[in-house]
Design a protein around this motif. Structure first.
Motif, short mmCIF file in Angstrom:
data_model
loop_
_atom_site.label_atom_id
_atom_site.label_comp_id
_atom_site.label_asym_id
_atom_site.label_seq_id
_atom_site.Cartn_x
_atom_site.Cartn_y
_atom_site.Cartn_z
N PHE A 55 0.85 -1.19 0.00
CA PHE A 55 0.00 0.00 0.00
C PHE A 55 0.88 1.24 0.00
O PHE A 55 1.77 1.37 0.84
N TYR A 56 0.64 2.14 -0.95
CA TYR A 56 1.51 3.32 -1.06
C TYR A 56 0.85 4.39 -1.91
O TYR A 56 -0.22 4.18 -2.50
N ASP A 57 1.52 5.54 -1.99
CA ASP A 57 1.13 6.61 -2.92
C ASP A 57 1.92 6.44 -4.21
O ASP A 57 3.16 6.34 -4.16
N VAL A 58 1.22 6.45 -5.32
CA VAL A 58 1.89 6.31 -6.62
C VAL A 58 2.69 7.59 -6.90
O VAL A 58 2.14 8.68 -6.92
N THR A 59 3.98 7.45 -7.08
CA THR A 59 4.85 8.59 -7.38
C THR A 59 5.83 8.19 -8.46
O THR A 59 5.90 7.03 -8.88
N GLU A 60 6.62 9.18 -8.90
CA GLU A 60 7.66 8.88 -9.90
C GLU A 60 8.73 7.97 -9.31
O GLU A 60 9.33 7.16 -10.03
N ASN A 61 8.97 8.09 -8.01
CA ASN A 61 10.00 7.26 -7.38
C ASN A 61 9.57 5.81 -7.25
O ASN A 61 10.39 4.90 -7.36
N ILE A 62 8.30 5.61 -6.97
CA ILE A 62 7.77 4.25 -6.88
C ILE A 62 6.60 4.13 -7.86
O ILE A 62 5.49 4.57 -7.57
N SER A 63 6.88 3.56 -9.00
CA SER A 63 5.86 3.41 -10.03
C SER A 63 4.97 2.21 -9.72
O SER A 63 5.24 1.43 -8.79
N MET A 64 3.94 2.04 -10.50
CA MET A 64 3.07 0.88 -10.35
C MET A 64 3.85 -0.41 -10.59
O MET A 64 3.59 -1.43 -9.94
N GLU A 65 4.77 -0.37 -11.54
CA GLU A 65 5.57 -1.56 -11.85
C GLU A 65 6.40 -1.98 -10.63
O GLU A 65 6.49 -3.17 -10.29
N LYS A 66 7.01 -0.99 -9.94
CA LYS A 66 7.77 -1.29 -8.73
C LYS A 66 6.85 -1.77 -7.61
O LYS A 66 7.18 -2.70 -6.85
N GLY A 67 5.71 -1.12 -7.50
CA GLY A 67 4.74 -1.53 -6.49
C GLY A 67 4.31 -2.98 -6.68
O GLY A 67 4.13 -3.72 -5.70
N TYR A 68 4.15 -3.39 -7.91
CA TYR A 68 3.78 -4.77 -8.21
C TYR A 68 4.89 -5.73 -7.76
O TYR A 68 4.62 -6.80 -7.18
N ILE A 69 6.14 -5.34 -8.01
CA ILE A 69 7.27 -6.18 -7.60
C ILE A 69 7.30 -6.32 -6.08
O ILE A 69 7.50 -7.42 -5.54
N TYR A 70 7.08 -5.23 -5.35
CA TYR A 70 7.07 -5.27 -3.90
C TYR A 70 5.93 -6.16 -3.38
O TYR A 70 6.11 -6.92 -2.41
N ALA A 71 4.75 -6.06 -4.02
CA ALA A 71 3.62 -6.90 -3.61
C ALA A 71 3.92 -8.37 -3.87
O ALA A 71 3.55 -9.25 -3.08
N ASP A 72 4.61 -8.64 -4.96
CA ASP A 72 4.98 -10.02 -5.29
C ASP A 72 5.97 -10.57 -4.26
O ASP A 72 5.92 -11.76 -3.90
N GLN A 73 6.87 -9.73 -3.78
CA GLN A 73 7.82 -10.14 -2.75
C GLN A 73 7.09 -10.44 -1.44
O GLN A 73 7.43 -11.38 -0.70
N LEU A 74 6.08 -9.65 -1.14
CA LEU A 74 5.26 -9.91 0.06
C LEU A 74 4.48 -11.21 -0.07
O LEU A 74 4.28 -11.93 0.92
N LEU A 75 4.03 -11.53 -1.29
CA LEU A 75 3.38 -12.81 -1.52
C LEU A 75 4.34 -13.96 -1.19
O LEU A 75 3.95 -14.96 -0.58
N LEU A 76 5.58 -13.82 -1.60
CA LEU A 76 6.58 -14.84 -1.32
C LEU A 76 6.75 -15.03 0.18
O LEU A 76 6.92 -16.16 0.67
N GLN A 77 6.70 -13.93 0.93
CA GLN A 77 6.78 -14.04 2.39
C GLN A 77 5.62 -14.86 2.94
O GLN A 77 5.80 -15.68 3.86
N SER A 78 4.42 -14.64 2.39
CA SER A 78 3.25 -15.41 2.84
C SER A 78 3.44 -16.89 2.57
O SER A 78 3.06 -17.75 3.39
N LYS A 79 4.02 -17.22 1.43
CA LYS A 79 4.28 -18.62 1.11
C LYS A 79 5.28 -19.22 2.09
O LYS A 79 5.13 -20.36 2.57
N GLN A 80 6.31 -18.46 2.38
CA GLN A 80 7.35 -18.94 3.30
C GLN A 80 6.84 -19.09 4.72
O GLN A 80 7.37 -19.91 5.48
N ARG A 81 5.84 -18.31 5.10
CA ARG A 81 5.27 -18.37 6.45
C ARG A 81 4.28 -19.52 6.61
O ARG A 81 3.70 -19.69 7.69
N GLY A 82 4.05 -20.28 5.55
CA GLY A 82 3.19 -21.45 5.67
C GLY A 82 1.96 -21.42 4.79
O GLY A 82 1.08 -22.27 4.90
N ARG A 83 1.86 -20.43 3.92
CA ARG A 83 0.74 -20.31 2.97
C ARG A 83 -0.56 -19.92 3.69
O ARG A 83 -0.64 -19.93 4.91
N ASN A 84 -1.57 -19.60 2.87
CA ASN A 84 -2.87 -19.13 3.38
C ASN A 84 -2.67 -17.98 4.36
O ASN A 84 -3.28 -17.92 5.42
#
Length: 412
Positions: free
Chosen positions: A372-401
C-alpha cells in the motif's frame, strides 16, 4: 447457378417483357419520358453504393432504396422495362470494371429486370383499378401506396424464395417463413412514402422539388449508412479490444490490460493497494485430479476475487494461477480488512466439480501480498507490483494461506 434457376430467371424476364410490351403505355417520343429516365438513372446510380449487402448461403443480395414503383406509375410497364434495362446494365458494367461482379452477374441482370418489372407492373394495374376508390378516403392515396409497396415486397420475396429453393439455399417452410419475416413495416412505409411523393411531384411538374427530394433522400440515407458503419466499426473495435484484454479462461482482464492500467495510474497521484495472490499447492490439485479440474478451480478463484471488488477496483490474471488486484479509494486499514476477508472467503469455499463420474468438492486456499503506497515517480506501479509479489513470497514462506502487508505511507 443451377439450370432450374437459370430457366426460372429467363421465364421471369420473358414474362415481364411480354406484359410490358402488351401494355404499350409509354410516351417514347416524349421528352418528358427521356428526362425522367435520365433523372432516375442518375440518382439510382448515385445511390448504388449505399446499398446493403447480405449473404444468403452462396448468394449475395443487394438491398437498397428502389424507385421503380413511382416510375411505373407515370411511365407505364414498358417505360419501366426500358429504365430497368438501362439501369441494370449500367450496374453490370460498373461491377465488371471494378471487378466486384459475381460469377453469375449476367444472369442477375435478367433476374433484376424481370422481377422488378413484373412486380411493379402488377402493382401498376392494381393502382389503376383501385385509385378511384381510394380517392374518397382520407389519406387514401398514401394507404394505396403502402398497399402497393406491400404487394411488391411479397412478390419480390416469392421470386427470391423460388430462386433459393432451386439453388438449395432454402429447404423448409420454416426457412421460407423466416425469410418473409425479414420485411418490416417501417421499410414498407419508407418505400411507399418516397415513391408516392416522387409520383406526386412528377405529376405536378415540380422538377425542382423532385430533384431536391432526390438529393435530400440521398443525404439522409448517406448519413444513416455512414453512422451505421461507424457504429458497426466501433462495435467491432470494442469487441476486438475486449478479446485482446480478456483472459479466455476466467473472463477477467489479462496481463496486457494490467500493463496498460499501470501506465495510466502512473500519471496520477493516488493511494493504492497492489495485491498479488496465488493459489496454494495448485500443482497438487492438477496431480490428484486433472488439468480440467485445475482450470475449474482457477475460474472459481477468479470469480471469488471479483465478487469482493467494487467498480473502481481492478482484477487481472497476471500468471497461471496468479492474480493481481488494484484496490483503490480506501485507507490502509480498510484495504487490509478487505484482503483478509477475501482470504477467509477463499479458505471457506469449495469448488464443485465432476471427476471420474462423481461429484466432488475441492477445498483450496491462497496466499496474498499487499503493498500500500502513494503512486509517485519514485515508486511506479511496476515497482509496487514487484514489492507486492515479494510480500506474496513471504506469505508462502510463512506457511501459505497468509496475508503479508506493508504500508509504505508510514515511512513518509
Amino acid at each position: 447457378m443451377t439450370n432450374r434457376a437459370r430457366i426460372f430467371i429467363y421465364i421471369l424476364f420473358v414474362a415481364a417483357a411480354a406484359l410490358a410490351i402488351w401494355s404499350n403505355r409509354v410516351p417514347l417520343q416524349n421528352t418528358l419520358f427521356i428526362k425522367a429516365v435520365i433523372l432516375y438513372w442518375f440518382f439510382s446510380t448515385l445511390y448504388f453504393h449505399l446499398r446493403t449487402m447480405s449473404r444468403q448461403g452462396n448468394v449475395t443480395l443487394d438491398y437498397g432504396m428502389n424507385y421503380s414503383l413511382s416510375f411505373v406509375m407515370f411511365s407505364g410497364p414498358l417505360g419501366l422495362l426500358i429504365f430497368e434495362t438501362i439501369y441494370r446494365f449500367s450496374n453490370y458494367f460498373y461491377k465488371k470494371i471494378t471487378k466486384t461482379a459475381d460469377p453469375d452477374e449476367f444472369e442477375h441482370i435478367f433476374y433484376n429486370v424481370g422481377s422488378f418489372v413484373l412486380q411493379n407492373t402488377i402493382s401498376y394495374f392494381v393502382f389503376q383499378a383501385l385509385q378511384q376508390y381510394f380517392q374518397a378516403i382520407p389519406f387514401g392515396f398514401w394507404i394505396l401506396m403502402f398497399f402497393l409497396a406491400t404487394i411488391n415486397a411479397v412478390i419480390s420475396d416469392t421470386f427470391l424464395t423460388i430462386i433459393f429453393y432451386f439453388l438449395g439455399e432454402i429447404k423448409s417452410r420454416e426457412e421460407v417463413f423466416q425469410f418473409f419475416k425479414s420485411r418490416s413495416i417501417p421499410d414498407m412505409g419508407k418505400i411507399s412514402f418516397t415513391n408516392g411523393m416522387l409520383f406526386v411531384f412528377f405529376q405536378k411538374g415540380h422538377w425542382e422539388i423532385l430533384i431536391s427530394f432526390f438529393i435530400l433522400n440521398y443525404l439522409v440515407n448517406h448519413s444513416f449508412i455512414t453512422k451505421s458503419q461507424y457504429l458497426q466499426n466501433k462495435l467491432e473495435r470494442d469487441q476486438f479490444e475486449q478479446m485482446a484484454y480478456t483472459d479466455f479462461l476466467t473472463s477477467v482482464s489479462n496481463r496486457a490490460l494490467m500493463d496498460k492500467k499501470m501506465a495510466e495510474l502512473n500519471q496520477g497521484n493516488e493511494s493504492i493497494g497492489i495485491v498479488v495472490t496465488d493459489l496454494d499447492k495448485f500443482k497438487t490439485i492438477n496431480d490428484n485430479y486433472n488439468h480440467a479440474v485445475g482450470d475449474r478451480v482457477i475460474q472459481h478463484f477468479a470469480a471469488t476475487l471479483k465478487s469482493y471488488l467494487n467498480q473502481d477496483d481492478f482484477l487481472f490474471r497476471s500468471g497461471g494461477e496468479e492474480f493481481t488486484l488494484f484496490l483503490r479509494n480506501r485507507g490502509y486499514d480498510q484495504t487490509v480488512a478487505l484482503v483478509e476477508k477475501i482470504r477467509q472467503g477463499v479458505e471457506n469455499s469449495q469448488v464443485p466439480v465432476e471427476f471420474n463420474g462423481e461429484n466432488v468438492s475441492i477445498p483450496y486456499t491462497a496466499s496474498f501480498g499487499l503493498y500500500f503506497y502513494d503512486v509517485t515517480e519514485n515508486i511506479s506501479m511496476e515497482k509496487g507490483y514487484i514489492y507486492a509479489d515479494q510480500l506474496l513470497l513471504q506469505s508462502k514462506q510463512r506457511g501459505r494461506n497468509q496475508l503479508s502487508a506493508k504500508n509504505e505511507l508510514i515511512h513518509i
